[in-house]
Enzyme design. Sequence first.
Site, PDB file in Angstrom:
ATOM      1  N   ASP A 141      41.699  46.431  32.938  1.00 17.18           N
ATOM      2  CA  ASP A 141      41.402  46.110  34.323  1.00 17.18           C
ATOM      3  C   ASP A 141      39.920  45.779  34.498  1.00 17.18           C
ATOM      4  O   ASP A 141      39.161  45.710  33.528  1.00 17.18           O
ATOM      5  CB  ASP A 141      41.813  47.279  35.212  1.00 17.18           C
ATOM      6  N   ASP A 198      46.774  41.456  42.915  1.00 17.16           N
ATOM      7  CA  ASP A 198      47.947  42.290  42.699  1.00 17.16           C
ATOM      8  C   ASP A 198      49.057  41.853  43.646  1.00 17.16           C
ATOM      9  O   ASP A 198      48.822  41.663  44.842  1.00 17.16           O
ATOM     10  CB  ASP A 198      47.618  43.759  42.991  1.00 17.16           C
TER      11      ASP A 198
END
Length: 331
Positions: A141, A198
């Site tokens: 991430d 996302d």
Amino acid sequence: NGYGMRPGMGWEGDYGDPLAPGPGRGNASYIAAIASFMATAADFGPDGNETMHSLGYWYVNPSSSWDEYNRSASGQLVPNHLLYPDGIEPTVAHIHSLGLGYGTYGDWGSKDCDKRPGQAGHEKADAAYFASIGVDWLKTDSCYGVPGGSIAHYAAMRDALNATGRPVWLALCGWEPMYASAKGAGNELANSARIGPDTGGGWQAVLKNIDNTKGLGRFAGAHPEGGYWNDGSLQLSPGTGCPRKRSCQTAQQCGGGAQCVGGTCTGGHTAAATCMTRARHRTQFSAWALLGMNLVPTGNLPLIHERDPYVTQTWTNDEAIAVNRAPARTS
């Protein structure tokens, strides 16, 4: 690393699911149940006798919060003792025994998005640890990093993983289309890269990811030493992004344009803009297949299949999967 000849397919535990409420990340028994379902539930395919695994789904990725907030005294990552009281190795061994791959989660910054340890400055040690427990996929991430440093840190993680001698699918998660092409990214840096937000926010995030793929298809495809694919984030079930029913006395308590009807918040622009309907759910999967992006469902698969087989039937549509798995065409 030899991986990435086709887009990645698997499951990730990053979101809960409105059809199957409960912890979306889960503990060792939850992860074991997901893996067993993927490998043994032969309810899919044109004849109804294939498993998700036989249709191409391989990776089982529990995602974030798998580890403790602090490293050990020697600087090593430590599995979350509440989720994995017997250590993480038995869970990985179970996944591998089913013929599946095990995925984990990290971050190129000093911390990951759940404030667990990141890989910055620990790339070699963490890569060695990942290899030692049998990791097959690493989602890395982009939280808590120094602005402008992502490419160099992702490259450091790539080199550290390759140096272990264990092939590990490297999945970048930086949320921007530039990762497909900029500064040595794409097939030189990773097997896949997130090119948008996302999808957990619902339909608008799905549309944004589709829009972000414009012009990026030329960077994706298989290569002799391992391929690269664009990643539009996770597959969603119907109900994601929809406003939850909640009690009210006035419309002001609802917000988002919703009205208070019979003591329950009803309607509102939030539902129309973000709510994943059944048609939108199936549209997302079709678009990801056509665009050659990773196919990674989320949620409690066994319970979803029990409550609404429409969802798992979408994710196991053999014709859509065949399009996704077809050799990339350059143009």
